[in-house]
Write an enzyme that holds these catalytic residues in place. Structure first.
Site, PDB file in Angstrom:
ATOM      1  N   ASP A  67      43.029  -1.176 -33.236  1.00  0.00           N
ATOM      2  CA  ASP A  67      44.121  -2.076 -33.622  1.00  0.00           C
ATOM      3  C   ASP A  67      43.611  -3.388 -34.205  1.00  0.00           C
ATOM      4  O   ASP A  67      42.429  -3.713 -34.085  1.00  0.00           O
ATOM      5  CB  ASP A  67      45.044  -2.340 -32.419  1.00  0.00           C
ATOM      6  CG  ASP A  67      44.278  -2.613 -31.123  1.00  0.00           C
ATOM      7  OD1 ASP A  67      43.075  -2.942 -31.191  1.00  0.00           O
ATOM      8  OD2 ASP A  67      44.882  -2.503 -30.049  1.00  0.00           O
ATOM      9  N   ASN A 135      50.340  -3.755 -18.146  1.00  0.00           N
ATOM     10  CA  ASN A 135      51.641  -3.078 -18.205  1.00  0.00           C
ATOM     11  C   ASN A 135      51.510  -1.604 -18.598  1.00  0.00           C
ATOM     12  O   ASN A 135      52.495  -0.955 -18.929  1.00  0.00           O
ATOM     13  CB  ASN A 135      52.586  -3.815 -19.170  1.00  0.00           C
ATOM     14  CG  ASN A 135      52.071  -3.792 -20.610  1.00  0.00           C
ATOM     15  OD1 ASN A 135      51.024  -3.216 -20.898  1.00  0.00           O
ATOM     16  ND2 ASN A 135      52.810  -4.418 -21.517  1.00  0.00           N
ATOM     17  N   HIS A 137      49.858  -0.446 -21.216  1.00  0.00           N
ATOM     18  CA  HIS A 137      49.704  -0.154 -22.653  1.00  0.00           C
ATOM     19  C   HIS A 137      48.297   0.373 -22.935  1.00  0.00           C
ATOM     20  O   HIS A 137      47.357   0.101 -22.186  1.00  0.00           O
ATOM     21  CB  HIS A 137      50.068  -1.356 -23.523  1.00  0.00           C
ATOM     22  CG  HIS A 137      49.097  -2.493 -23.535  1.00  0.00           C
ATOM     23  ND1 HIS A 137      49.471  -3.791 -23.765  1.00  0.00           N
ATOM     24  CD2 HIS A 137      47.754  -2.539 -23.353  1.00  0.00           C
ATOM     25  CE1 HIS A 137      48.410  -4.567 -23.741  1.00  0.00           C
ATOM     26  NE2 HIS A 137      47.352  -3.848 -23.477  1.00  0.00           N
ATOM     27  N   GLU A 142      52.955  -0.559 -26.554  1.00  0.00           N
ATOM     28  CA  GLU A 142      53.613  -1.178 -25.404  1.00  0.00           C
ATOM     29  C   GLU A 142      54.589  -0.187 -24.770  1.00  0.00           C
ATOM     30  O   GLU A 142      54.934   0.826 -25.383  1.00  0.00           O
ATOM     31  CB  GLU A 142      54.359  -2.433 -25.876  1.00  0.00           C
ATOM     32  CG  GLU A 142      53.471  -3.493 -26.548  1.00  0.00           C
ATOM     33  CD  GLU A 142      52.619  -4.295 -25.559  1.00  0.00           C
ATOM     34  OE1 GLU A 142      52.455  -3.882 -24.394  1.00  0.00           O
ATOM     35  OE2 GLU A 142      52.099  -5.352 -25.963  1.00  0.00           O
TER      36      GLU A 142
HETATM   37  P1  PGA Z   1      41.198  -6.124 -21.563  1.00  0.00           P
HETATM   38  O1  PGA Z   1      42.444  -5.545 -22.344  1.00  0.00           O
HETATM   39  O2  PGA Z   1      40.085  -5.180 -21.819  1.00  0.00           O
HETATM   40  O3  PGA Z   1      40.932  -7.460 -22.216  1.00  0.00           O
HETATM   41  O4  PGA Z   1      41.586  -6.219 -20.153  1.00  0.00           O
HETATM   42  C1  PGA Z   1      42.739  -4.193 -22.220  1.00  0.00           C
HETATM   43  C2  PGA Z   1      44.027  -3.907 -22.952  1.00  0.00           C
HETATM   44  O5  PGA Z   1      44.926  -4.766 -22.940  1.00  0.00           O
HETATM   45  O6  PGA Z   1      44.149  -2.814 -23.503  1.00  0.00           O
END
Ligand code: PGA
Length: 241
Positions: A67, A135, A137, A142
């Protein structure tokens, strides 16, 4: 889903590297789906250290990222393109021409999504690396994202904006939209490796493994994948039986 629980982040990064190394040693021109965020940094450090010592070569590896923020150019310090260079690509022997990510400043975002989908079809991934959001995702998919989604533009949730604000000077600077591979795009990878670190991921990990398989927790779709491994540190696995 195969589940590996590690005592800490160091062990998690080592185990993740062992899986990735195996894929690349078996297939030197493997296509790796890579991820940004804090979680994979330890793995990327292992790749860099090993590559510097003359270990696994990435000379013929192709990489596609999950992304990118809408509105950030590849040179922007907060862009995911820049993150990948700083944390990995500039320190290993990969050819930058073989590294791909959505263009967050494409004039036509719909066309950009179609371009990326065509690229993903041309470069079937041997391994897809993922983190997980608090959450549930995966990438910027999302809660509520359909399981059959391909590359698309998303409005980030307030929760994600707040979580990602730590990488920016001010919360207002966090872009509100992103381009992301969809859930179908992720599921198309031959092998999936999802990493979870820290107690703020414990609910999401529990939901992914023990909850309903439902778009309300996007990572739950991975239970339908034939070859998915979760590596979780003890803190993120704390709610598992
Ligand atoms: P993080 O993010 O590795 O910074 O915890 C993971 C994500 O939100 O997919």
């Amino acid at each position: 889903m195969n589940v590996i629980i590690t005592k800490d982040y160091e062990e998690l990064s080592e185990k993740a590297f062992a899986i990735l190394r195996d894929v690349v040693l078996k297939k030197p021109d493997a296509v790796l789906g890579l991820a940004t965020g804090s979680t994979p940094i330890g793995l990327y450090q292992k790749m860099v250290e090993d590559n510097r010592r003359g270990g696994v070569s990435y000379r013929t590896v192709r990489a596609v990222n999950l992304d990118e923020y809408v509105g950030l150019s590849p040179e922007n310090e907060q862009s995911y393109r820049r993150f990948m260079r700083e944390n990995l690509f500039d320190h290993i022997d990969i050819d930058l021409k073989n590294t791909h990510i959505e263009n967050g400043v494409a004039p036509d975002l719909k066309e950009e999504c179609a371009r990326y989908d065509a690229l993903l079809r041309a470069l079937p991934r041997d391994l897809q690396l993922l983190g997980i959001g608090a959450n549930g995702h995966i990438a910027f998919n999302e809660p509520g994202t359909p399981f059959d989604s391909e590359t698309h533009v998303v409005d980030l949730t307030q929760n994600t904006i707040e979580m990602n604000a730590r990488f920016f000077e001010r919360e207002e600077d966090v872009p509100r939209r992103a381009l992301t591979m969809g859930l179908k795009s992720i599921m198309d990878a031959k092998k999936v490796l999802i990493l979870a670190v820290g107690e703020n991921k414990a609910d999401a990990v529990k939901g992914m493994l023990d909850g309903e398989i439902s778009p309300s927790l996007p990572a739950s779709v991975l239970r339908l994948h034939p070859d998915c491994t979760l590596i979780a540190d003890e803190k993120s696995a704390a709610l598992l039986k």
